[in-house]
Structure formats: C-alpha cells, structure tokens
Design a protein around this motif. Structure first.
Motif, short mmCIF file in Angstrom:
data_model
loop_
_atom_site.label_atom_id
_atom_site.label_comp_id
_atom_site.label_asym_id
_atom_site.label_seq_id
_atom_site.Cartn_x
_atom_site.Cartn_y
_atom_site.Cartn_z
N ALA A 17 0.58 -43.56 17.64
CA ALA A 17 -0.65 -43.13 18.31
C ALA A 17 -0.72 -41.61 18.28
O ALA A 17 0.29 -40.93 18.40
CB ALA A 17 -0.67 -43.62 19.76
N ALA A 18 -1.92 -41.09 18.11
CA ALA A 18 -2.14 -39.64 18.13
C ALA A 18 -3.53 -39.39 18.69
O ALA A 18 -4.43 -40.20 18.51
CB ALA A 18 -2.02 -39.06 16.73
N ASN A 19 -3.68 -38.28 19.39
CA ASN A 19 -4.99 -37.98 19.97
C ASN A 19 -5.45 -36.55 19.74
O ASN A 19 -6.45 -36.13 20.27
CB ASN A 19 -5.00 -38.29 21.47
CG ASN A 19 -4.00 -37.46 22.25
OD1 ASN A 19 -3.38 -36.56 21.73
ND2 ASN A 19 -3.82 -37.78 23.51
N GLY A 30 -0.31 -34.64 26.09
CA GLY A 30 -0.81 -35.61 25.12
C GLY A 30 -0.11 -36.94 25.19
O GLY A 30 -0.71 -38.00 25.00
N LEU A 34 -2.04 -40.47 25.92
CA LEU A 34 -1.91 -41.63 25.03
C LEU A 34 -1.40 -42.86 25.77
O LEU A 34 -1.88 -43.97 25.55
CB LEU A 34 -0.96 -41.31 23.87
CG LEU A 34 -1.53 -40.45 22.77
CD1 LEU A 34 -0.42 -39.97 21.84
CD2 LEU A 34 -2.58 -41.20 22.00
N GLU A 37 -4.25 -44.32 27.71
CA GLU A 37 -5.18 -45.01 26.82
C GLU A 37 -4.62 -46.35 26.36
O GLU A 37 -5.33 -47.36 26.34
CB GLU A 37 -5.51 -44.14 25.61
CG GLU A 37 -6.33 -42.93 25.95
CD GLU A 37 -6.53 -41.99 24.77
OE1 GLU A 37 -7.42 -41.13 24.89
OE2 GLU A 37 -5.82 -42.10 23.74
N ASP A 38 -3.35 -46.37 26.01
CA ASP A 38 -2.73 -47.62 25.56
C ASP A 38 -2.63 -48.65 26.69
O ASP A 38 -2.78 -49.85 26.46
CB ASP A 38 -1.35 -47.35 24.96
CG ASP A 38 -1.42 -46.73 23.57
OD1 ASP A 38 -2.51 -46.76 22.97
OD2 ASP A 38 -0.38 -46.24 23.10
#
Length: 70
Positions: A17-19, A30, A34, A37-38
């Motif tokens: 995952a990356a944002n 970050g 993440l 969000e997950d």
C-alpha cells in the motif's frame, strides 16, 4: 521504487500500500493513514492475527520498519 522493492522481496504490487500520490509526503504519519484506510476497506482487521509490515523512508537517510500481528 515501490515496484522494484516489491519484486526484490517476492511480493506482488497489490500486496503493498502507498498513499504518497494521494496526500504527498506525510512522513511517518503515512503508515497510520494507510492502516486507517485499510481498516475502513476491510483489507485488514484488528484482532485478526493478520501480519502487517509497516515501513517508511524519510528525508535524508531516515527509515524505519516493524512487523506487527493485528
């Protein structure tokens, strides 16, 4: 760089995952963004025993990582 890292350790890109493309550089926050969000998407769940690696690279040569069972 993320795709190269994933390939070098045998992970598929969809396992990472990356944002940075959505928020810019949020530094070490970050990782928590993440995770939130997950958790919302159901990709991971607290108490599930999922094994998650958190890693961040900051300005200069600062970096950190940890492996966590959720």
């Amino acid at each position: 760089m993320l795709e190269h890292f994933a390939a070098s350790i045998g992970l598929r890109r969809d396992q990472l995952a990356a944002n940075v493309s959505r928020y810019g550089n949020t530094s070490s926050a970050g990782m928590l963004i993440l995770l939130a969000e997950d958790l919302e998407r159901g990709t991971v769940a607290l108490g599930s025993g999922d094994l998650v690696a958190f890693a961040a690279i900051g300005a200069g040569a600062h970096l950190g990582a940890q492996l966590v069972h959720l």
